[in-house]
Write an enzyme that holds these catalytic residues in place. Sequence first.
Site, PDB file in Angstrom:
ATOM      1  CG  ASP A  24     -48.711  19.107 -11.569  1.00 12.91           C
ATOM      2  OD1 ASP A  24     -47.744  18.565 -11.435  1.00 12.91           O
ATOM      3  OD2 ASP A  24     -48.988  20.142 -11.162  1.00 12.91           O
ATOM      4  CD  GLN A  84     -43.954  23.758  -8.485  1.00 13.59           C
ATOM      5  OE1 GLN A  84     -44.060  23.319  -9.698  1.00 13.59           O
ATOM      6  NE2 GLN A  84     -43.379  22.957  -7.501  1.00 13.59           N
ATOM      7  CE  LYS A 117     -42.011  20.881 -11.424  1.00 13.84           C
ATOM      8  NZ  LYS A 117     -43.325  20.926 -10.658  1.00 13.84           N
TER       9      LYS A 117
HETATM   10  N1  GUN Z   1     -44.990  20.966  -5.554  1.00 17.10           N
HETATM   11  C1  GUN Z   1     -44.519  19.908  -5.237  1.00 17.10           C
HETATM   12  N2  GUN Z   1     -44.407  19.004  -6.062  1.00 17.10           N
HETATM   13  C2  GUN Z   1     -45.275  19.608  -7.079  1.00 17.10           C
HETATM   14  C3  GUN Z   1     -45.814  18.946  -8.279  1.00 17.10           C
HETATM   15  O1  GUN Z   1     -45.523  17.808  -8.720  1.00 17.10           O
HETATM   16  N3  GUN Z   1     -46.620  19.520  -8.932  1.00 17.10           N
HETATM   17  C4  GUN Z   1     -47.214  20.892  -8.743  1.00 17.10           C
HETATM   18  N4  GUN Z   1     -47.852  21.737  -9.406  1.00 17.10           N
HETATM   19  N5  GUN Z   1     -46.454  21.585  -7.523  1.00 17.10           N
HETATM   20  C5  GUN Z   1     -45.717  20.559  -6.612  1.00 17.10           C
END
Ligand code: GUN
Length: 304
Positions: free
Chosen positions: A118, A95, A51
Site C-alpha cells: 500500500d 484494508q 483486489k
Molecule cells: N481504504 C481505502 N483505500 C485503501 C487503500 O488503498 N488501501 C487500504 N489498505 N485501505 C484502503
Amino acid sequence: MILDGRQTAAQIREEIAAEVSQLKQQGLRPPHLAVVIVGHNPASETYVANKEKACRQVGFDVTRIALEASVTEKELLDVVGRLNDDDSIDGFIVQLPLPEHISEEKVTRAIDYRKDVDGLHPYNVGLTALGQRSVVSATPKGIRELLARYRIPTEGKNVVIIGRSNIVGKPMAMLLMQKPYLQLPKMSASALGNATVTLCHSKTRDLKKICLGADIIIVAAGQPSLLTADMVSDGAVVIDVGINRVEDATQARGYRLVGDVDFSNVAPKCSYITPVPGGVGPMTIASLLQNTLQVYKDRLAVKS
Ligand code: GUN
C-alpha cells in the site's frame, strides 16, 4: 475526453499477466498478496473482492484474512507479525478504515516496509517524499500512470489537489512536485513531475479562485459535487478520486456511486476528465498489482 481507467487498468493487467506467465515458465512461483480485512464495512468488502479478483486475473496467488470487528489491536498486530515473517507472502495490505479501538498508525507501522504494497508505512512515505525509489501509495501512483499513458504532461503545470489525506492528497502532491527520478526516452509514469502543486483542504480560503488557476485538478475530498463547473477553467484536466454512495431508489441496490465532481456540468469544460466509476478506482487496483510485482521481484531479486 474521458480518461478511461477501466480500459487502462485492463491493459496494465495484461502486461502483468504476461510477466507472471514468463516467471512461471522460468519455474518461479507467482507473486502472492495477502489482504487483511477487519469487520464488514460494505465498501471495504467490495474493494477487497475487487483486489482479489484482479490478483487472480493476472495469475497472482491471493489470500484473504478476514477478522471480526471485535478483534483486539494485539491480535491484529500478531497477524501482521505473522505475515511479515511468512516467506510465502510477498506483500500484504490491511484494508482501511479499521474499527475505532484499533490504531491505524500502529498497524501501519507494524507492517514490514518491504511487504507494504500500500506504500503507507512511514519509511515508504519518506522515500516518496525524498523522490527516491519506494513503494508508492496505490491511488496517486494510479493517477500518475493514467496521466502518463494518456500523454498528459505535468511539467510546469499548475496542479491543484483538494484533500490532504495520507493515502491520496499528500503523496499525490509529493509525486507531482518532484524532479522525476527516472528520465526515460518515452514518457513514463516515473518521468512525470515538475508541476507547481497547490494542496487545498477544508480550511482553504477561496478554493474557487485557486481552482480557476489550475491546469489539472485532482479532487479527493469525499464530498459529492464539491467541484462545480464555475470552479473549472476551459481545457482543464479533472481527476475525480471520490467514491461516494448516494441513495437512489431507482437502483436495485438502493444507491449509486458518484465522485466528488459535478460530472455532467464539469465534463463539457474539460480537455480530460475521469468518470466515477471507471476512472481512478480501477487504476488504484492496477497499482496495487504493480506494487506487489515490484516487492516480489525485490524479494526474489528477479531482474525486470
Ligand atoms: N481504504 C481505502 N483505500 C485503501 C487503500 O488503498 N488501501 C487500504 N489498505 N485501505 C484502503
